[in-house]
Design an enzyme around this catalytic site. Structure first.
Site, mmCIF file in Angstrom:
data_model
loop_
_atom_site.group_PDB
_atom_site.id
_atom_site.type_symbol
_atom_site.label_atom_id
_atom_site.label_comp_id
_atom_site.label_asym_id
_atom_site.label_seq_id
_atom_site.Cartn_x
_atom_site.Cartn_y
_atom_site.Cartn_z
ATOM 1 N N LYS A 155 -8.474 15.373 0.454
ATOM 2 C CA LYS A 155 -7.324 14.609 0.937
ATOM 3 C C LYS A 155 -6.458 15.466 1.860
ATOM 4 O O LYS A 155 -5.987 15.013 2.895
ATOM 5 C CB LYS A 155 -6.516 14.082 -0.258
ATOM 6 C CG LYS A 155 -7.227 12.921 -0.961
ATOM 7 C CD LYS A 155 -6.689 12.613 -2.348
ATOM 8 C CE LYS A 155 -7.591 11.551 -3.003
ATOM 9 N NZ LYS A 155 -7.278 11.305 -4.403
ATOM 10 N N GLN A 170 -2.596 12.655 -8.755
ATOM 11 C CA GLN A 170 -4.043 12.591 -8.991
ATOM 12 C C GLN A 170 -4.308 12.269 -10.464
ATOM 13 O O GLN A 170 -3.812 12.966 -11.357
ATOM 14 C CB GLN A 170 -4.690 13.924 -8.592
ATOM 15 C CG GLN A 170 -6.191 13.958 -8.685
ATOM 16 C CD GLN A 170 -6.889 13.099 -7.618
ATOM 17 O OE1 GLN A 170 -6.460 13.024 -6.479
ATOM 18 N NE2 GLN A 170 -7.967 12.443 -8.013
ATOM 19 N N ASP A 226 -0.417 5.052 -3.555
ATOM 20 C CA ASP A 226 -1.604 4.373 -4.096
ATOM 21 C C ASP A 226 -1.234 3.049 -4.760
ATOM 22 O O ASP A 226 -2.051 2.446 -5.463
ATOM 23 C CB ASP A 226 -2.365 5.274 -5.091
ATOM 24 C CG ASP A 226 -3.845 4.891 -5.193
ATOM 25 O OD1 ASP A 226 -4.307 4.052 -4.380
ATOM 26 O OD2 ASP A 226 -4.531 5.408 -6.082
#
Ligand code: NAP
Length: 284
Positions: free
Chosen positions: A49, A93, A116
């Site tokens: 990422k 994460q 997200d």
């Protein structure tokens, strides 16, 4: 023989466009990725990422915390990132260590920086949409959004199709099922208690595997010509496998996504796209 969908090529077209847009911006969008613990796979994802941000000119910050980090300390870090003017998107994460409550942490991220789309307010926002959702202007979870974009990149029409999603996690299965339904598919969601998985999957014009079990989906479960999307990421030694028996299923399916090189690169492209979207929303 199925058409193999190259997620690297499709994601590259998206990231090239992001790079051009970022190049024209006076203020660069910023993404913070927070990783707690030393899970090797998570470190690989976080590094990928960071590299992807670098390639398109997005400012990236990696916050690596030890597995022993307390929930309170993690929440303090998130509070600081919420207040940090250089950061437009915050990605925590997953999974987090067992002693940290994921829901509490995800709810602590400022919804305006929730890259997200896992904050309860943002989930409610897209799930209450009844109109067809515009993928370009809406904040949506990265992997499910990437799956829909990958399917639609072929010109395949989702509306009116029967879709079967295997997996019902809040991260992948549920939002993917919702987006397919929003685009007019009739959707069945399967999970670990589904009694007749083979029969259910066989009904799908579209079959999405999001479980985390190598070779769970075999050729005898796939309808002839079906669109098969393999989200599964199963690491065995240095190799990565999906949930689908790729070789055999390719002989039956109409389209198939490989692992690696299918959904994975799309997830990263969507992360960049969402970072850009959040930056544009906060600095119009
Ligand atoms: P998860 O939270 O562990 O959920 C797995 C789902 O699979 C659950 O709903 C579970 O059912 C279901 N399941 C387990 N065994 C099953 C079986 N035998 N038959 C049918 N369903 C079964 O995992 P996740 O976060 O959704 O991730 C799924 C996979 O996608 C993993 O391999 C993950 O690494 C991968 N992934 C890939 C990407 C990417 O970008 N490519 C991104 C994120 C995740 P229950 O609900 O009944 O337990």
């Amino acid at each position: 023989m199925a058409i193999i969908l190259d997620g690297v090529v499709v994601s590259h077209m998206i990231t090239s466009s992001i790079k051009n847009q970022v190049a024209k911006m006076e203020r660069k969008p910023g993404l913070a990725v927070v990783l707690v613990g030393d899970d090797p796979a998570s470190h690989i994802y976080v590094n990928a990422k960071e590299e992807a941000c670098h390639e398109v000119g997005i400012y990236s910050r990696k916050i690596i915390l030890p597995a022993t980090t307390s929930e309170m300390s993690l929440l303090d870090d998130i509070k600081r990132l919420n207040a940090d003017a250089a950061i437009d998107g915050i990605l925590v994460q997953l999974p987090l260590p067992d002693h940290i409550d994921e829901a509490t942490v995800l709810a602590a991220v400022d919804p305006r920086k929730d890259v997200d789309c896992l904050h309860p307010d943002n989930i409610a926002k897209y799930r209450t949409q009844t109109e067809k959702i515009d993928l370009e202007s809406s904040l949506l979870p990265c992997t499910p959004k990437g799956i829909i974009k990958l399917i639609e990149s072929t010109g395949y029409e989702i509306e009116g199709k029967k879709a079967v999603v295997v997996g019902r996690s809040f991260l992948i299965g549920k939002p993917t099922a919702f987006l397919l339904e929003n685009r007019g598919a009739v959707v069945t969601v399967c999970h670990s208690q589904t009694a007749n998985l083979k029969e259910e999957v066989l009904t799908g014009d579209i079959a999405i595997a999001a479980v985390g079990k190598k070779d769970l989906i075999t050729a005898d479960m796939i309808k002839l010509g079906a669109f098969v999307v393999d989200v599964g990421t199963n690491r065995i030694g240095d190799q990565v496998y999906g949930d689908v028996d790729f070789e055999k299923v390719s002989e039956v399916a109409g389209y198939i996504t490989p692992v690696p090189g299918g959904v994975g690169p799309m997830t990263i492209a969507m992360l960049l796209e969402n970072t850009l979207l959040l930056a544009e929303q906060s600095h119009p």
